[in-house]
Design a protein around this motif. Structure first.
Motif, short mmCIF file in Angstrom:
data_model
loop_
_atom_site.label_atom_id
_atom_site.label_comp_id
_atom_site.label_asym_id
_atom_site.label_seq_id
_atom_site.Cartn_x
_atom_site.Cartn_y
_atom_site.Cartn_z
N GLN A 130 -27.47 32.17 -35.90
CA GLN A 130 -28.62 32.79 -35.25
C GLN A 130 -28.82 32.26 -33.83
OE1 GLN A 130 -31.59 31.78 -38.17
NE2 GLN A 130 -31.51 33.80 -39.16
N SER A 132 -26.48 31.30 -31.76
CA SER A 132 -25.51 32.00 -30.92
C SER A 132 -25.96 33.42 -30.63
CB SER A 132 -24.15 32.03 -31.62
OG SER A 132 -23.61 30.73 -31.77
N GLU A 133 -26.40 34.12 -31.64
CA GLU A 133 -26.81 35.51 -31.46
C GLU A 133 -28.03 35.62 -30.56
OE1 GLU A 133 -26.60 39.47 -31.52
OE2 GLU A 133 -25.12 38.09 -32.38
N ARG A 136 -27.10 35.13 -27.02
CA ARG A 136 -26.36 36.30 -26.52
C ARG A 136 -27.30 37.44 -26.15
NH1 ARG A 136 -23.29 36.62 -30.40
NH2 ARG A 136 -21.57 35.46 -29.52
N ASP A 137 -28.32 37.69 -26.99
CA ASP A 137 -29.19 38.83 -26.70
C ASP A 137 -30.39 38.47 -25.82
OD1 ASP A 137 -31.29 37.78 -28.32
OD2 ASP A 137 -30.59 38.85 -30.09
N ASP A 149 -20.87 30.35 -32.02
CA ASP A 149 -19.90 31.43 -32.10
C ASP A 149 -19.21 31.42 -30.73
OD1 ASP A 149 -18.46 33.70 -32.37
OD2 ASP A 149 -20.15 35.07 -32.49
#
Length: 297
Positions: A130, A132-133, A136-137, A149
């Motif tokens: 989470q 990493s995600e 990213r967003d 990630d």
């Protein structure tokens, strides 16, 4: 092309829906819709497609998102030229592993509060995936965790510490043998997410030794896991710093660790395309100076 439309686009991707993006930005949902349609007209391509109730980026939409992030970061850097470079203000959003938040960052948080009282610090415990995600967003500014990630073209990642792990159980129960090959671990393994770095490492080590874990119980709170372990319901694996107090009090005993002297890194990361505010730079500096796991004690 209006920068507001780009920020709205980024928020829709981060939040998943127009309604949630509107709440985050303080807009009406119709304003979000207008911004996305305007951006699609300016670019001459669709950014989203609807799958069920979800809005999913098209392939070109994903490419546009990466370039929009660069433009927004550049705009933020440009806007910062008109403010005091060392101004500590605004909001800082940090996502991090739960054990780091609960047991390792006391000094960092206290020092940050003292030096940046005008900054709204938003700390959220998240899984490694989470973190990493969310980086990213764009839904967090910094990530502090045990694994990313790994995408070097997207993230700036640095190692800020090394930790040892320990396997723990209650002193009232027979301890399983994880040193010898071909054993059957009759004691349940209590752990959280399937992607937990320590869980994966332990399961791989046990598999290589032919040790069978008969049962795995999944909980999503380190405190809940500790509670069951203390009741003799199973064993778990933790960073050593997270169970130091329980080991000192005798609430837990240590199971001979199959990892031996193996260590695991702690990583600090941010998006390369996101400008680091003075508050973010201060937080990073404090993490480097005052993070409390074993390497820095």
């Amino acid at each position: 092309m209006d920068i507001k439309c780009l920020r709205t686009f980024q928020a829709v991707v981060a939040c998943g829906t127009y309604a949630k993006a509107a709440d985050r930005l303080g807009y009406t949902q119709s304003t979000v819709t207008v911004h996305i349609k305007q951006l699609e007209r300016d670019l001459g391509l669709p950014l989203f497609e609807r799958i069920g109730r979800r809005m999913v980026l098209t392939q070109k939409g994903a490419e546009a998102l990466a370039q929009a992030a660069e433009i927004i970061a550049a705009a933020d850097r440009l806007a910062a030229l008109g403010t005091e470079e060392t101004a500590l203000q605004g909001t800082l959003r940090v996502d991090l592993a739960e054990t780091l938040l609960c047991y390792a960052l006391d000094e960092v948080i206290a020092a940050f509060r003292e030096r940046a009282p005008g900054v709204a610090l938003r700390l959220r415990d998240r899984t490694c995936a989470q973190v990493s995600e969310n980086l990213r967003d764009g839904s967090c500014d910094l990530g502090l965790t045990y694994a990313f990630d790994w995408q070097p073209e997207d993230f700036s990642i640095e190692e800020v510490g090394q930790i040892r792990t320990t396997l723990v159980a209650a002193p009232s129960i027979p301890l399983p043998d994880f040193q010898s090959a071909g054993q059957l671990a009759g004691l349940p393994f209590i752990i959280d997410e399937p992607d937990n770095v320590f869980r994966i490492a332990l399961e791989q080590t046990m598999d290589a030794r032919g040790v069978t874990l008969t049962e795995t119980m999944e909980l999503w709170s380190s405190q809940a896991i500790k509670r069951l372990v203390s009741m003799g319901m199973g064993f778990s694996v933790f960073p050593r710093f997270a169970v130091a107090d329980e080991l000192a009090r005798g609430t837990f005993v240590e199971i001979p660790d199959p990892f031996g002297k193996r260590t695991f890194p702690i990583y600090l990361g941010h998006r390369k395309t996101h400008w680091l505010t003075p508050a973010a730079r201060l937080f990073c500096d404090l993490v480097r100076e005052r993070l409390m796991p074993e390497k820095t004690r």
